[in-house]
Design an enzyme around this catalytic site. Sequence first.
Site, PDB file in Angstrom:
ATOM      1  N   GLU A  47       0.850  -1.194   0.000  1.00  0.00           N
ATOM      2  CA  GLU A  47       0.000   0.000   0.000  1.00  0.00           C
ATOM      3  C   GLU A  47       0.885   1.242   0.000  1.00  0.00           C
ATOM      4  OE1 GLU A  47      -2.421   1.849  -0.162  1.00  0.00           O
ATOM      5  OE2 GLU A  47      -4.336   0.884   0.255  1.00  0.00           O
ATOM      6  N   GLY A 111      -5.880   4.143  15.705  1.00  0.00           N
ATOM      7  CA  GLY A 111      -5.121   4.605  14.561  1.00  0.00           C
ATOM      8  C   GLY A 111      -4.612   6.018  14.758  1.00  0.00           C
ATOM      9  N   THR A 132      -7.409   9.870  20.579  1.00  0.00           N
ATOM     10  CA  THR A 132      -8.497   9.898  19.598  1.00  0.00           C
ATOM     11  C   THR A 132      -9.032   8.481  19.410  1.00  0.00           C
ATOM     12  OG1 THR A 132      -7.095   9.470  17.657  1.00  0.00           O
ATOM     13  CG2 THR A 132      -7.300  11.766  18.368  1.00  0.00           C
ATOM     14  N   TYR A 134      -9.849   7.529  16.062  1.00  0.00           N
ATOM     15  CA  TYR A 134      -9.795   7.324  14.621  1.00  0.00           C
ATOM     16  C   TYR A 134      -9.064   6.026  14.268  1.00  0.00           C
ATOM     17  CZ  TYR A 134     -10.583  12.406  14.737  1.00  0.00           C
ATOM     18  OH  TYR A 134     -11.058  13.661  14.992  1.00  0.00           O
ATOM     19  N   ASP A 137      -6.711   5.619   7.561  1.00  0.00           N
ATOM     20  CA  ASP A 137      -6.268   4.807   6.427  1.00  0.00           C
ATOM     21  C   ASP A 137      -5.453   5.593   5.413  1.00  0.00           C
ATOM     22  OD1 ASP A 137      -6.715   2.115   4.866  1.00  0.00           O
ATOM     23  OD2 ASP A 137      -7.080   3.723   3.425  1.00  0.00           O
ATOM     24  N   ASP A 235     -10.589   1.156  -3.204  1.00  0.00           N
ATOM     25  CA  ASP A 235      -9.488   1.357  -2.252  1.00  0.00           C
ATOM     26  C   ASP A 235      -8.841   2.715  -2.519  1.00  0.00           C
ATOM     27  OD1 ASP A 235      -7.205   0.920  -0.523  1.00  0.00           O
ATOM     28  OD2 ASP A 235      -7.474  -1.226  -0.762  1.00  0.00           O
ATOM     29  N   SER A 236      -7.530   2.789  -2.523  1.00  0.00           N
ATOM     30  CA  SER A 236      -6.819   4.057  -2.670  1.00  0.00           C
ATOM     31  C   SER A 236      -6.961   4.617  -4.082  1.00  0.00           C
ATOM     32  CB  SER A 236      -5.342   3.862  -2.331  1.00  0.00           C
ATOM     33  OG  SER A 236      -5.190   3.414  -1.007  1.00  0.00           O
TER      34      SER A 236
END
Length: 324
Positions: A47, A111, A132, A134, A137, A235-236
């Site tokens: 990724e 995250g 946090t 979160y 991603d 996805d990305s």
Amino acid sequence: MMSQQDLPTLFYSGKSNSAVPIISESELQTITAEPWLEISKKGLQLEGLNFDRQGQLFLLDVFEGNIFKINPETKEIKRPFVSHKANPAAIKIHKDGRLFVCYLGDFKSTGGIFAATENGDNIQDIIEDFSTTYCIDDMVFDSKGGFYFTDFRGYSTNPLGGVYYVAPDFRTVTPIIQNISVANGIALSKDEKVLWVTETTANRLHRIALEDDGVTIQPFGATIPYYFTGHEGPDSCCIDSDDNLYVAMYGQGRVLVFNKRGYPIGQILIPGRDEGHMLRSTHPQFIPDTNQLIICSNDIEMGGGSMLYTVNGFAKGHQSFQFQ
């Protein structure tokens, strides 16, 4: 009365022979990518492709935390450091050269984002995991040095995810959209007026038109121009210099391309996808100053390795914040 053997019978043929049949986009302009570089013979969840100002490619593998650096000319692969945070998911590069690494943590609430030099030194928490909830991603910088990030939480019937903007001083976090199911990829148009977001487990593409302040949505500006089909989902993503959007389809071994209004105009297939190979396509990214696109994928389910593939896109890649 007709016997059972004489009844009309379904057979696997044509599209139904594919492990991942393409239905609604079958008439699009379609090309097949070429292998570019094998990262590992092991299936790594690649990724986060991003190029620095010197044209060096950085990427990572999510589950083991390796940060890779690749020289595109020599194809030399280095591993400058390993993420100290669990499940890193994206790398974006600040114009000062620092790597901003998004990480998913426990995939629930731990995250965050940290910054470091390309060797993993001088680590700074940008968004801390202990303060946090979160599950971060991906992110994209704007020209002011602030950034948008995606919150990867939730699932199809419990949409906990969203998109947030962090001001250039990294002190103020403003929600942009919320209540979406696993916000994943994110890209910003050339004029910074349109924010693209992929919603993985709901199979949707969001197009968010922004006011000049970068955080207020224009009247009727949040739309869903496209619904994807199949398992798993979008996805990305990244844009080119014509404002086309390139979206990796995770679990499908392909990249879909949309124009600036959100209409699909092309697709790129990963070799072997019809046989169920290399389906985990996660991220497209352009080599700077060219229209050559690099795509990462892996073959974990079939016991294969991890690869980068390449094609030429419609236009040169957009020169984003790190090049300004």
